[in-house]
Design an enzyme around this catalytic site. Structure first.
Site, PDB file in Angstrom:
ATOM      1  N   TYR A 143       0.820  -1.202   0.000  1.00  0.00           N
ATOM      2  CA  TYR A 143       0.000   0.000   0.000  1.00  0.00           C
ATOM      3  C   TYR A 143       0.864   1.268   0.000  1.00  0.00           C
ATOM      4  O   TYR A 143       0.658   2.173   0.823  1.00  0.00           O
ATOM      5  CB  TYR A 143      -0.923   0.028   1.221  1.00  0.00           C
ATOM      6  CG  TYR A 143      -1.884  -1.126   1.335  1.00  0.00           C
ATOM      7  CD1 TYR A 143      -2.296  -1.848   0.216  1.00  0.00           C
ATOM      8  CD2 TYR A 143      -2.396  -1.498   2.571  1.00  0.00           C
ATOM      9  CE1 TYR A 143      -3.174  -2.909   0.334  1.00  0.00           C
ATOM     10  CE2 TYR A 143      -3.286  -2.550   2.704  1.00  0.00           C
ATOM     11  CZ  TYR A 143      -3.670  -3.265   1.582  1.00  0.00           C
ATOM     12  OH  TYR A 143      -4.545  -4.310   1.713  1.00  0.00           O
ATOM     13  N   HIS A 181      -0.008 -11.875   1.276  1.00  0.00           N
ATOM     14  CA  HIS A 181      -0.848 -10.935   0.545  1.00  0.00           C
ATOM     15  C   HIS A 181      -1.200 -11.439  -0.855  1.00  0.00           C
ATOM     16  O   HIS A 181      -0.324 -11.691  -1.672  1.00  0.00           O
ATOM     17  CB  HIS A 181      -0.112  -9.588   0.436  1.00  0.00           C
ATOM     18  CG  HIS A 181      -1.012  -8.441   0.120  1.00  0.00           C
ATOM     19  ND1 HIS A 181      -0.595  -7.127   0.205  1.00  0.00           N
ATOM     20  CD2 HIS A 181      -2.315  -8.384  -0.259  1.00  0.00           C
ATOM     21  CE1 HIS A 181      -1.589  -6.326  -0.123  1.00  0.00           C
ATOM     22  NE2 HIS A 181      -2.641  -7.077  -0.413  1.00  0.00           N
TER      23      HIS A 181
END
Length: 456
Positions: A82, A150
């Site tokens: 992110y 992830h």
């Protein structure tokens, strides 16, 4: 220094000096189950990223995190993928005000490993070690409460196994990781991986985070392929993330940040959502308001099978609320994402209203000095939202339940061999020096015009 939070008129207590630690323990090789302590509302910081905002450093992330803490939020979700999210979150949690008032053991940090870029993944044990070490540094912490692998759909099952085993080694030998999970989009892949890990290692995952699979548009996570299958694979908690479908369920359309239009939804689905938004407008509602309330409120029960008994955020500044105050049952865990103070305030109003409608909510509201009919209001609001949600489902037609491909056909991992963790100077995002100064959290009186939006 953190923006000093404003004591709202609803506040009945003075500012506490230090918050109590979460009841985590590790005794005789056994740790407290994640489902006993993970709060049912998690603050997601994917919005601290260029996908959602042109310049994340221009956001008042310090004020947002501080305000979230004062409203009772006790878990934050982030990822190295992110952009500067870990850095911004870590800096916000490291301010003197937060450290003095909210000790590290009073909240949880959730982050991820494995995804480096849009087309680049590395699940090797070497990278996992480096990534965990970097996250610890960025987040200014000695341990990470939960680490996900992830977006597992982008790599092979063997790579997922390697990463999970390395995380468990770090957990057992170094103690810098407490709980381990996986995250991703395709429901069937998440189920496959959870079953594989249990079968191959004899130990189930602590958590599997799904995103955009329990919303107004897609509710597959609540079905047999979702939470039920994951529970059968021994998964303890299944957080539901991206309740707006990565920003799809908004009147103004998908978010377009510095990286352009990244959203994978096809034009047909976008058009269907626009029609659904018009439908909501006709009944005096915004589709994003409906989407937030529906997902949070419905997942509390639909996700309870893999939910948590952690204390919920009260939604009221400086007011602690325990799980026992809202009935004592497990509550489905949701992840929210906001970029601005007004969004956080409105979301917490919705959450507070949802809690008022739970078992024991009537008594809790009275004891807390809130309106004695708050419970009745919440229950009636739930009925209205459910009716409109069914209407949205009809308008979406074939778009309801649609899931886009992840990864895209023809995807190739661009992982480079012998890649090292990049230094901060190599990061491909704006630096704080290149960004406008952050805007402090404003008093509620300054956003009175924004509160005309019926959020509850």
């Amino acid at each position: 220094m953190a923006t000093t939070p404003v004591e709202h008129p609803s506040t009945t207590s003075t500012f506490p000096t230090r918050q109590k630690p979460l009841p985590y323990a590790f005794v005789n090789g056994r740790r407290t189950p994640l489902s006993s302590i993970l709060p049912p509302l998690v603050f997601g910081t994917a919005t601290f990223n260029h996908q959602y905002n042109t310049d994340p450093f221009a956001l008042d992330t310090t004020g947002l995190v501080t305000s979230a803490l004062t409203h009772g939020i006790r878990a934050f979700d982030t990822s190295p993928y992110y952009g500067p999210s870990e850095q911004l979150l870590g800096d916000a949690l490291a301010t003197s005000f937060v450290r003095e008032t909210f000790p590290r053991n009073s909240y949880m940090i959730l982050t991820k490993v494995g995804r480096i870029g849009g087309q680049e993944f590395d699940y090797s044990k070497e990278w996992v070690r480096q990534s965990v070490g970097r996250s610890l540094e960025r987040l200014h912490t000695e341990y990470l409460d939960l680490v996900y692998c992830h977006d597992v759909e982008f790599v092979s099952p063997a790579e997922v196994l390697e990463a999970v085993r390395e995380l468990r080694r770090i957990r057992d030998e170094e103690g810098t990781v407490r709980y381990i999970g996986i995250s991703g989009y395709p429901i069937d892949v998440l189920g496959d991986m959870a079953e594989l890990i249990l079968r191959e290692t004899g130990e189930p995952l602590d958590a599997v985070q799904s995103y955009a699979n329990f919303t107004l548009q897609n509710q597959t996570l609540a079905g047999p392929r979702g939470v039920h299958r994951l529970r059968n694979a021994g998964v303890d908690v299944v957080p539901n993330a991206s309740i707006l479908g990565m920003g799809l369920l908004r009147r103004e359309g998908v978010p377009v940040g510095a990286l352009g239009d990244f959203h994978p939804a096809p034009s047909t689905l976008r058009k269907a959502v626009r029609n659904a938004s018009d439908f909501c407008d006709a009944y005096g509602e915004r589709i994003e308001v409906m989407a937030i309330r529906f997902a949070l409120e419905t997942w509390i029960s639909a996700g309870a099978l893999c939910g948590s008994q952690g204390d919920p955020a009260s939604g009221v500044p400086w007011k602690h609320e325990s799980n026992q105050d809202v009935g004592g049952s497990k509550l489905g865990v949701s992840v929210i994402g906001v970029s601005r103070a007004s969004e956080l305030e409105k979301t917490m109003l919705v959450w507070r209203s949802i809690l008022d409608g739970l078992e024991g909510g009537k008594e809790t509201a009275v004891q807390a000095g809130r309106w004695y009919r708050a419970w009745e209001w919440s229950r009636n609001r739930r009925k209205a939202v459910q009716i409109l949600a069914e209407g949205v489902q009809e308008v979406l037609d074939d778009g309801f339940g649609y899931a886009w491909a992840s990864p895209d056909p023809g995807y190739v991992n661009t992982k480079k061999k012998d890649k090292k963790v990049p230094q901060e100077s190599d990061a491909q995002w704006l630096t704080p020096a290149a960004s406008p100064q952050a805007v402090p959290v404003r008093d509620l009186t300054e956003i009175a015009e924004e509160r005309s939006l019926p959020m509850r």
